[in-house]
Each structure stands twice: as structure tokens, then as C-alpha cells.
Design an enzyme around this catalytic site. Structure first.
Site, PDB file in Angstrom:
ATOM      1  CG  HIS A  82      29.057 -32.413  -1.196  1.00 45.86           C
ATOM      2  ND1 HIS A  82      28.228 -32.944  -0.221  1.00 45.86           N
ATOM      3  CD2 HIS A  82      30.114 -31.875  -0.534  1.00 45.86           C
ATOM      4  CE1 HIS A  82      28.770 -32.748   0.959  1.00 45.86           C
ATOM      5  NE2 HIS A  82      29.920 -32.102   0.797  1.00 45.86           N
ATOM      6  CG  ASP A 161      32.299 -40.403   6.479  1.00 48.36           C
ATOM      7  OD1 ASP A 161      33.433 -39.907   6.536  1.00 48.36           O
ATOM      8  OD2 ASP A 161      31.252 -39.740   6.556  1.00 48.36           O
ATOM      9  NE  ARG A 168      38.526 -36.746   9.668  1.00 48.42           N
ATOM     10  CZ  ARG A 168      37.758 -36.250   8.677  1.00 48.42           C
ATOM     11  NH1 ARG A 168      36.774 -36.977   8.173  1.00 48.42           N
ATOM     12  NH2 ARG A 168      37.983 -35.060   8.189  1.00 48.42           N
ATOM     13  CB  SER A 183      34.961 -37.720   5.047  1.00 50.08           C
ATOM     14  OG  SER A 183      33.755 -37.368   5.643  1.00 50.08           O
ATOM     15  CE  LYS A 187      29.863 -37.810   4.121  1.00 52.85           C
ATOM     16  NZ  LYS A 187      30.358 -37.236   5.353  1.00 52.85           N
TER      17      LYS A 187
HETATM   18  N1  URA Z   1      32.185 -32.934   5.530  1.00 52.60           N
HETATM   19  C1  URA Z   1      32.269 -34.288   5.547  1.00 52.60           C
HETATM   20  O1  URA Z   1      31.336 -34.976   5.166  1.00 52.60           O
HETATM   21  N2  URA Z   1      33.420 -34.840   5.990  1.00 52.60           N
HETATM   22  C2  URA Z   1      34.474 -34.135   6.412  1.00 52.60           C
HETATM   23  O2  URA Z   1      35.469 -34.710   6.782  1.00 52.60           O
HETATM   24  C3  URA Z   1      34.353 -32.739   6.397  1.00 52.60           C
HETATM   25  C4  URA Z   1      33.204 -32.151   5.943  1.00 52.60           C
END
Ligand code: URA
Length: 446
Positions: A82, A161, A168, A183, A187
Site C-alpha cells: 500500500h 471506514d 473526518r 483507516s 482496508k
Molecule cells: N488514506 C486512507 O485510506 N485513510 C486515511 O485516513 C488517509 C489516507
């Protein structure tokens, strides 16, 4: 349990229990907890922070809020990679076929771009016919049969999320390390990763503008990963200037293909080899990072990585001829040469500004619904540290619309700082964090 008491506890600096965090996530996902209470809790978390346990509980709860992809039918350790996002970051397009060509399965779920950063799915979709939408069965079968598949994240993946991130975004609570880390990691867990290699970018084009924050985010994510039983390693990498030369969808695909053919920019190649070596190491495919580097390099020189990319493109409906002849990729109508009006050393090419110039040309999304122009973008002709004379070409601007070009060129010009004296250039890879802590550059193969 009452949401009011949870907010009050966090507001006063208390530590939330696993049950309290689960209660919040479940209630916010099924909409029994209203936005105003969730927003109040996020703001309390923003100021009071969360400890390591709370962050792991939050990640776990968000992971379990929707579907979890089961990759158990695929043999081997599934390593995901990632990137926290940058400008010109076409790493996945190069890295995924490289790693798959080494025999390690790559089941990659990627995202779309928003704002000045591009998304892997948008880039890949510039290949005519290429589709990132597929059933779960096809995704898993492709990885089983061919070792590789790249698909879009479905709406059922970590829905908590998705909802919390949107909240947010409008309540000024995005930039809290625990919230960002949980977050990102939820994923990865929901998409079935056994092990994770993270590319945490820092610099003008990154989410984390300064190096201290990038290291803190890296530590946090590595702790969460290992806390949840997944081997996790983070590289902290420089995003002060775009990665490689190309910024914009089809231009980046072209550069990725050149890299798979053995050419390509040095920084992109170095990053892919380093990330790839750590992916192979976590997969148990090699014993050391150095062995991993050699293996990754060999699949480039033997053409196996390029073959794997052809398989990926062909299996996902894309025009494979584009790989041999990249002129078949979408091309803009005009190319404008941005010339230097100074003589000196390039000390800055602000990545965020280059990304926003590319966005103005139409390569990115202003809003979630924007339609992307795959053909436009920017090719840098020089990078930080190079010396230029007046009238040398700094960059090529690929455009379709004259008005957009005018604004984009003005923006792009402002990205450059050209000075009489050269400033030292930051290294590409600033450090590696694994579960034992920081491996300094000198301690590890990078
Ligand atoms: N990328 C994400 O998936 N979440 C965040 O909070 C910031 C960047």
C-alpha cells in the site's frame, strides 16, 4: 452503553475499551449513532489521541464492519502493498507483475485518485478495454490461475471506514495518526492480506508533509499490522518531486511499461525493486532482502515481468497490443514545452503543484464524480539536482484544451525553484520500519 458516555470519557482523556469502540463502530455503521455524536467523538480522539490498543481495536472493528475477502483458497502467503499516495506513483503497475512473475500471488485491490494524487485504477483504465470490475470469483480465480489480479475496492469493504472518512473530511479530523493508520490498515485486512508492505510517502506531494509524521505513521501501521498477526514492514520514501518523469494516466502507464521492459526512470525502478524485495521476503520466497532484489531484477531482465503484465492486461480485457506499441495508448492533441527562464540548479519541483497542474489539464478528479481525461498530463524533462540553462525544456505538457493548458502551465512553472547554488538532494528511501523498530538505511539493504 451510551454514546454520550463514550464521548465524555474520551473528551476527558480516558482510554476506550474494545467494547466501547465496537459499540461506536457498529452503531455508526448501522446509523443508530448520529453524525453529530460520531463527529464529537472524532474530535475528542483528535485532541486526546488513542493509544496502541485503542488503535488496534478501532482497526479491528472497522475491518469487521463489512465483507472480508477470503484468499485462503490461493496457495502461498498473500502480500499486499500500500502506498499512502503521491504524484506520478505508478509503482503498483510495475511492482505487481514483477512480484507475480517471481511466483508470489498478487491479489491487489486498488483505489481511484482524488485531488492531486492519481489512482492505480484510473491509470490502468487508460489501456483500452481494461476493466477493474470483476466478480469475487473471477478475482480469486485469476490469482489462482495466473498469479495476478487488480480490482477496485467494493463498497462492502470496510463500510465503517468509508462513512467515518467522509465525516473526518468535513470535520477537520483527517490528520490524526491513529485515525489515518486504522483507516488504511482496515482496508488491507478486509481485502485478505496475510502480510503487508507499506510505502509511506513524505514531502510536498504526500499526505505526510514532514518526515517525523511519516515515521510516526509508519510505526503506528507496523504496530497495528503486527498486533493483528500480519507481518508488516513500512518504507518511508521521498515525495518531494514526482516519482519518475510522467504524471497523468496513460503517460504513467507508458512509463510503467518502459520500466517493465528494462528501461524507465532510476527512482521508479529503485523503489519497485526495494518494495518488491520486501514483498518477496514477507512471502517467504527469499531469505534476505538482497536475494529479493536480485530475483526482482532477474524477472525484468528475462522479460518475465513484462509477460506477466501482458497476462494481467489480457485477462482483464485490455488491448495487449498497447504494451508492444505504447503509441496505441490515448494521446493528447497537443504538447507544449515549458522552457526555463533561468540558468541554475533545480532545487525544487514541488510534487503537489505538479499534481495539481495535471489535475487542471483533466488528468485527475476535482470531485468523486469528475470524468478523467486519460491522455493528458506532464512529462518532466529534468529532475531535482539537474543543471539547466535558460530556454532548456523543463517539462512537456500534454493537453487537449487550450484554456486548461494556459492555467496548468502557469501552475507548473510555480513548482520550480532554480538557483545558482545546488542544494543537497534527499535520498529516495529514507528508512525502513519493521516490527523490531527502525532499520536505519545503513543497517538494511535498500
Ligand atoms: N488514506 C486512507 O485510506 N485513510 C486515511 O485516513 C488517509 C489516507
Amino acid at each position: 452503553m451510551r454514546m454520550y458516555d463514550i464521548i465524555l470519557k474520551k473528551r476527558n482523556g480516558g482510554i476506550l475499551s474494545k467494547e466501547e469502540i465496537n459499540y461506536f463502530i457498529k452503531g455508526y455503521t448501522d446509523k443508530t449513532i448520529p453524525d453529530y455524536q460520531a463527529a464529537a467523538l472524532l474530535m475528542a480522539i483528535y485532541f486526546q489521541k488513542m493509544n496502541e490498543n485503542e488503535t488496534v481495536y478501532l482497526t479491528e472493528a472497522m475491518t469487521n464492519s463489512g465483507d472480508i475477502i477470503n484468499l485462503a483458497d490461493i496457495d502461498g502467503i498473500k502480500v499486499d502493498k500500500h502506498s499512502t499516495g503521491g504524484v506520478g506513483d505508478k509503482t503498483t503497475i510495475v511492482l505487481a507483475p514483477m512480484v507475480a512473475a517471481c511466483g508470489v500471488p498478487v491479489a491487489k485491490m486498488s483505489g481511484r485518485g482524488l485531488g492531486h494524487t492519481g489512482g492505480t485504477l484510473d491509470k490502468l483504465e487508460s489501456i483500452p478495454g481494461f476493466s477493474t470490475e470483476m466478480t469475487r470469483e473471477k478475482f480469486i480465480n485469476n490469482v489462482k490461475n495466473f498469479k495476478i489480479a487488480i480490482a477496485g475496492q467494493t463498497a462492502d469493504l470496510a463500510p465503517a471506514d468509508k462513512a467515518i472518512y467522509a465525516l473526518r473530511d468535513v470535520t477537520a479530523t483527517v490528520d490524526n495518526i491513529s485515525l489515518i493508520a486504522s483507516s488504511i490498515m482496515c482496508k488491507k485486512f478486509a481485502s485478505g492480506a496475510d502480510s503487508i508492505v507499506l510505502d509511506v510517502k513524505t514531502g510536498s506531494g504526500a499526505f505526510m508533509k514532514n518526515i517525523e509524521d511519516a515515521f510516526e505513521l509508519a510505526y503506528e501501521m507496523v504496530k497495528i499490522g503486527n498486533g493483528m498477526g500480519r507481518d508488516t514492514v513500512a518504507l518511508i520514501t521521498n515525495m518531494d518531486e514526482p516519482l519518475g518523469y510522467a504524471v497523468g494516466n496513460s503517460l504513467e502507464v507508458r512509463e510503467a511499461i518502459e520500466t517493465l521492459k528494462g528501461g524507465g526512470p532510476g527512482d521508479l525502478k529503485e523503489l519497485c525493486v526495494t518494495l518488491g524485495s520486501h514483498m518477496l521476503l514477507l512471502a517467504g520466497d527469499v531469505g534476505t532482502a538482497e536475494e529479493g532484489r536480485q530475483k526482482i531484477k532477474s524477472v525484468i531482465s528475462t522479460g518475465k515481468a513484462l509477460e506477466m503484465f501482458k497476462i494481467l492486461v489480457g485477462e482483464q480485457g485490455g488491448d495487449v497490443d498497447c504494451i508492444e506499441n505504447t503509441d496505441l495508448l490515448p494521446q493528447a492533441k497537443g504538447i507544449y514545452e515549458l522552457k526555463s527562464d533561468k540558468t541554475g540548479h533545480i532545487n525544487k519541483i514541488e510534487a503537489e503543484t505538479v499534481g495539481s497542474a495535471s489535475l487542471i489539464l483533466g488528468a485527475g478528479r476535482e470531485t468523486e464524480d469528475s470524468i478523467i481525461d486519460h491522455s493528458v498530463g506532464i512529462i518532466l524533462n529534468k529532475k531535482i539536482g539537474e543543471y539547466v540553462q535558460t530556454n532548456d525544456t523543463l517539462a512537456y505538457v500534454h493537453y487537449n484544451d487550450y484554456k486548461r493548458r494556459e492555467i496548468a502551465v502557469k501552475r507548473l512553472k510555480s513548482a520550480y525553484l532554480i538557483e545558482k547554488t545546488a542544494k543537497p538532494k534527499q535520498p529516495l528511501i529514507l528508512g525502513i520500519v519493521d516490527q523490531k523498530g527502525l532499520l536505519k538505511k545503513s543497517d538494511c539493504v535498500i
